[in-house]
Design an enzyme around this catalytic site. Structure first.
Site, mmCIF file in Angstrom:
data_model
loop_
_atom_site.group_PDB
_atom_site.id
_atom_site.type_symbol
_atom_site.label_atom_id
_atom_site.label_comp_id
_atom_site.label_asym_id
_atom_site.label_seq_id
_atom_site.Cartn_x
_atom_site.Cartn_y
_atom_site.Cartn_z
ATOM 1 N N HIS A 123 -10.380 31.881 -34.674
ATOM 2 C CA HIS A 123 -11.787 31.720 -35.042
ATOM 3 C C HIS A 123 -12.660 32.601 -34.159
ATOM 4 O O HIS A 123 -12.210 33.076 -33.113
ATOM 5 C CB HIS A 123 -12.212 30.258 -34.882
ATOM 6 C CG HIS A 123 -12.184 29.802 -33.459
ATOM 7 N ND1 HIS A 123 -11.016 29.420 -32.817
ATOM 8 C CD2 HIS A 123 -13.182 29.710 -32.536
ATOM 9 C CE1 HIS A 123 -11.301 29.100 -31.567
ATOM 10 N NE2 HIS A 123 -12.594 29.270 -31.360
ATOM 11 N N HIS A 155 -15.502 37.330 -30.375
ATOM 12 C CA HIS A 155 -14.108 37.754 -30.272
ATOM 13 C C HIS A 155 -13.225 36.668 -30.889
ATOM 14 O O HIS A 155 -13.707 35.571 -31.179
ATOM 15 C CB HIS A 155 -13.705 37.985 -28.814
ATOM 16 C CG HIS A 155 -13.725 36.720 -28.013
ATOM 17 N ND1 HIS A 155 -14.887 36.209 -27.471
ATOM 18 C CD2 HIS A 155 -12.750 35.835 -27.721
ATOM 19 C CE1 HIS A 155 -14.616 35.060 -26.867
ATOM 20 N NE2 HIS A 155 -13.325 34.794 -27.000
#
Length: 182
Positions: A121, A37
């Site tokens: 990220h 995620h």
């Protein structure tokens, strides 16, 4: 007490492509692809009332616009003592605005400001005992990172157990974003 954070899901095809980077780095604990995620805002351990306030407050952001993201490189946090390997997100103004809106709404709901700079990220591995040299060799062997692009049509409120990290994460609520402007 639930531990909460907001984030963006990674589509299964993109997660599969990222999972192919797994292996070959000593001292790494690889995150399962289904737990990939992009965290927008870590909230932390909160009581049920605060959790409900957070969920209600996030409804205000559903007028944000859907957008496209691109993962375009491998990176690491920790410098000389690397602690995480990640797939980095190409600079995206819509993502930055969405994250800033999360920060504003959650502060209005009574949460403390996030102390860390937002670095979008996808965490791929937690590192323990890997040296900067090990990481450099791994990244050199990984070769060119082929960009991975996907559409973002919603953000979610996740919960997690207090654990060593890497999931499992549960989607508590989802918030659709407005469709792309024609």
């Amino acid at each position: 007490m639930p531990r909460l954070f907001t984030g963006l899901e990674i589509p299964a095809d993109v997660a599969f492509a990222l999972s192919l980077k797994r292996g070959g780095l000593q001292g790494s604990r690889w995150i399962d692809a289904e737990n990939y995620h992009i965290t927008l805002r870590f909230i932390g351990d909160v009581d049920i009332r605060t959790a409900n306030d957070v969920a209600d407050s996030l409804d205000r952001l559903s007028n944000s616009t859907a957008f496209t993201l691109k993962l375009n490189h491998l990176g690491a946090f920790g410098g000389d003592k690397p602690r995480a390997l990640y797939a980095g997100v190409e600079v995206n103004d819509t993502l930055i605005r969405l994250q800033a809106a999360h920060e504003r709404v959650l502060q209005r709901a009574g949460l403390e400001p996030e102390g860390r700079k937002f670095v979008p990220h996808v965490a791929l591995a937690r590192l323990r005992g890997a040296t900067a040299g090990d990481l450099a060799r791994f990244m050199a062997m990984a070769g060119r990172f082929e960009p991975l692009e996907f559409s973002v049509g919603r953000f979610v409120l996740y919960s997690s157990r207090d654990s060593v990290g890497g999931g499992p994460y549960v989607i508590e609520q989802s918030y659709p974003l407005a469709e792309f402007a024609a």
